[in-house]
Design a protein around this motif. Structure first.
Motif, PDB file in Angstrom:
ATOM      1  N   LEU A  43      -5.360  -0.741   2.226  1.00 43.17           N
ATOM      2  CA  LEU A  43      -4.133  -0.834   3.017  1.00 43.17           C
ATOM      3  C   LEU A  43      -4.427  -0.737   4.518  1.00 43.17           C
ATOM      4  CD1 LEU A  43      -1.735   1.335   0.831  1.00 43.17           C
ATOM      5  CD2 LEU A  43      -1.795  -1.152   1.017  1.00 43.17           C
ATOM      6  N   ILE A  44      -5.382   0.104   4.890  1.00 47.91           N
ATOM      7  CA  ILE A  44      -5.758   0.236   6.297  1.00 47.91           C
ATOM      8  C   ILE A  44      -6.420  -1.053   6.777  1.00 47.91           C
ATOM      9  CG2 ILE A  44      -7.274   1.476   7.904  1.00 47.91           C
ATOM     10  CD1 ILE A  44      -6.714   3.997   6.176  1.00 47.91           C
ATOM     11  N   GLU A  45      -7.135  -1.696   5.897  1.00 53.86           N
ATOM     12  CA  GLU A  45      -7.779  -2.973   6.228  1.00 53.86           C
ATOM     13  C   GLU A  45      -6.755  -4.024   6.658  1.00 53.86           C
ATOM     14  OE1 GLU A  45     -11.117  -5.446   6.686  1.00 53.86           O
ATOM     15  OE2 GLU A  45     -11.094  -3.316   6.187  1.00 53.86           O
ATOM     16  N   ASN A  59     -10.820  12.811   3.680  1.00 58.28           N
ATOM     17  CA  ASN A  59      -9.827  13.742   4.218  1.00 58.28           C
ATOM     18  C   ASN A  59      -8.401  13.205   4.130  1.00 58.28           C
ATOM     19  OD1 ASN A  59     -11.848  15.540   4.856  1.00 58.28           O
ATOM     20  ND2 ASN A  59     -12.019  14.855   6.964  1.00 58.28           N
ATOM     21  N   LEU A  60      -8.229  11.997   3.626  1.00 48.30           N
ATOM     22  CA  LEU A  60      -6.891  11.440   3.456  1.00 48.30           C
ATOM     23  C   LEU A  60      -6.126  12.243   2.414  1.00 48.30           C
ATOM     24  CD1 LEU A  60      -7.705   7.636   3.465  1.00 48.30           C
ATOM     25  CD2 LEU A  60      -6.337   8.841   5.167  1.00 48.30           C
ATOM     26  N   THR A  61      -4.827  12.392   2.628  1.00 47.01           N
ATOM     27  CA  THR A  61      -3.992  13.130   1.686  1.00 47.01           C
ATOM     28  C   THR A  61      -3.036  12.184   0.976  1.00 47.01           C
ATOM     29  OG1 THR A  61      -2.255  13.564   3.302  1.00 47.01           O
ATOM     30  CG2 THR A  61      -4.044  15.175   3.164  1.00 47.01           C
ATOM     31  N   ILE A  62      -2.361  12.719  -0.010  1.00 45.35           N
ATOM     32  CA  ILE A  62      -1.378  11.936  -0.744  1.00 45.35           C
ATOM     33  C   ILE A  62      -0.265  11.483   0.195  1.00 45.35           C
ATOM     34  CG2 ILE A  62       0.401  12.099  -2.537  1.00 45.35           C
ATOM     35  CD1 ILE A  62      -1.563  13.846  -4.111  1.00 45.35           C
ATOM     36  N   ASN A  66       0.993   7.729   0.836  1.00 46.81           N
ATOM     37  CA  ASN A  66       2.398   7.328   0.672  1.00 46.81           C
ATOM     38  C   ASN A  66       2.921   6.639   1.925  1.00 46.81           C
ATOM     39  OD1 ASN A  66       2.551   8.259  -1.933  1.00 46.81           O
ATOM     40  ND2 ASN A  66       3.330  10.262  -1.349  1.00 46.81           N
ATOM     41  N   ARG A  67       2.500   7.098   3.097  1.00 45.71           N
ATOM     42  CA  ARG A  67       2.925   6.447   4.339  1.00 45.71           C
ATOM     43  C   ARG A  67       2.341   5.048   4.448  1.00 45.71           C
ATOM     44  NH1 ARG A  67       2.474  11.577   8.439  1.00 45.71           N
ATOM     45  NH2 ARG A  67       4.549  12.401   8.021  1.00 45.71           N
ATOM     46  N   LEU A  68       1.091   4.893   4.057  1.00 45.93           N
ATOM     47  CA  LEU A  68       0.473   3.566   4.090  1.00 45.93           C
ATOM     48  C   LEU A  68       1.176   2.614   3.128  1.00 45.93           C
ATOM     49  CD1 LEU A  68      -3.261   4.638   4.251  1.00 45.93           C
ATOM     50  CD2 LEU A  68      -2.013   3.404   6.024  1.00 45.93           C
ATOM     51  N   ILE A  69       1.524   3.115   1.968  1.00 45.94           N
ATOM     52  CA  ILE A  69       2.236   2.293   0.990  1.00 45.94           C
ATOM     53  C   ILE A  69       3.603   1.910   1.533  1.00 45.94           C
ATOM     54  CG2 ILE A  69       3.331   2.334  -1.294  1.00 45.94           C
ATOM     55  CD1 ILE A  69       0.936   4.094  -2.207  1.00 45.94           C
ATOM     56  N   ALA A  70       4.280   2.859   2.178  1.00 47.78           N
ATOM     57  CA  ALA A  70       5.600   2.576   2.752  1.00 47.78           C
ATOM     58  C   ALA A  70       5.494   1.501   3.827  1.00 47.78           C
ATOM     59  CB  ALA A  70       6.206   3.845   3.330  1.00 47.78           C
ATOM     60  N   TYR A  71       4.448   1.572   4.664  1.00 45.70           N
ATOM     61  CA  TYR A  71       4.293   0.535   5.685  1.00 45.70           C
ATOM     62  C   TYR A  71       4.065  -0.819   5.020  1.00 45.70           C
ATOM     63  CZ  TYR A  71       2.576  -2.626   9.126  1.00 45.70           C
ATOM     64  OH  TYR A  71       2.433  -3.745   9.899  1.00 45.70           O
ATOM     65  N   ASN A  72       3.208  -0.840   4.027  1.00 42.69           N
ATOM     66  CA  ASN A  72       2.892  -2.089   3.350  1.00 42.69           C
ATOM     67  C   ASN A  72       4.128  -2.696   2.692  1.00 42.69           C
ATOM     68  OD1 ASN A  72       0.892  -4.020   2.571  1.00 42.69           O
ATOM     69  ND2 ASN A  72       1.085  -3.247   0.491  1.00 42.69           N
ATOM     70  N   ASN A  82       3.480   7.487  12.939  1.00 42.08           N
ATOM     71  CA  ASN A  82       3.379   8.849  12.423  1.00 42.08           C
ATOM     72  C   ASN A  82       1.947   9.174  12.010  1.00 42.08           C
ATOM     73  OD1 ASN A  82       6.075   9.425  12.808  1.00 42.08           O
ATOM     74  ND2 ASN A  82       6.664   8.842  10.735  1.00 42.08           N
ATOM     75  N   LEU A  83       1.269   8.225  11.396  1.00 39.60           N
ATOM     76  CA  LEU A  83      -0.130   8.439  11.033  1.00 39.60           C
ATOM     77  C   LEU A  83      -1.000   8.561  12.273  1.00 39.60           C
ATOM     78  CD1 LEU A  83      -0.436   6.026   7.988  1.00 39.60           C
ATOM     79  CD2 LEU A  83      -0.719   8.499   7.936  1.00 39.60           C
TER      80      LEU A  83
END
Length: 92
Positions: A43-45, A59-62, A66-72, A82-83
């Protein structure tokens, strides 16, 4: 009818009190599994033109995932901001 309503209210109050007394345990595991880390990196890619990962992938958390998924899903730039504020992502 009034007695049933009072009984329901009392049961609801008891449930809420029990939930309020629960202390979240400090040892809850918010770290990601290997597959989840892989998905987060994927997702960051997708936003690599603007952002890059600023922390170690382990070090990534759940919540970050979830924020990455929401952006996607919704393409809301606020989630990436926010990230960035949290220090997970940095602008290029």
């Amino acid at each position: 009818m009034d007695a049933k309503l009072k009984e329901h209210a009392a049961a609801l109050e008891t449930t809420l009190t029990e939930k309020g007394n629960q202390v979240p345990s400090q040892d809850e595991d918010y770290t990601l599994s290997a597959k989840q880390i892989e998905y987060a990196l994927l997702l960051i890619e997708k936003v690599k033109d603007e952002f890059k990962l600023a922390i170690e992938p382990s070090n990534l958390t759940i919540k970050d995932l979830n924020r990455l998924i929401a952006y996607n899903r919704y393409k809301n730039k606020g989630t990436l901001v926010n990230l960035e504020k949290k220090g997970v992502l940095t602008r290029k």
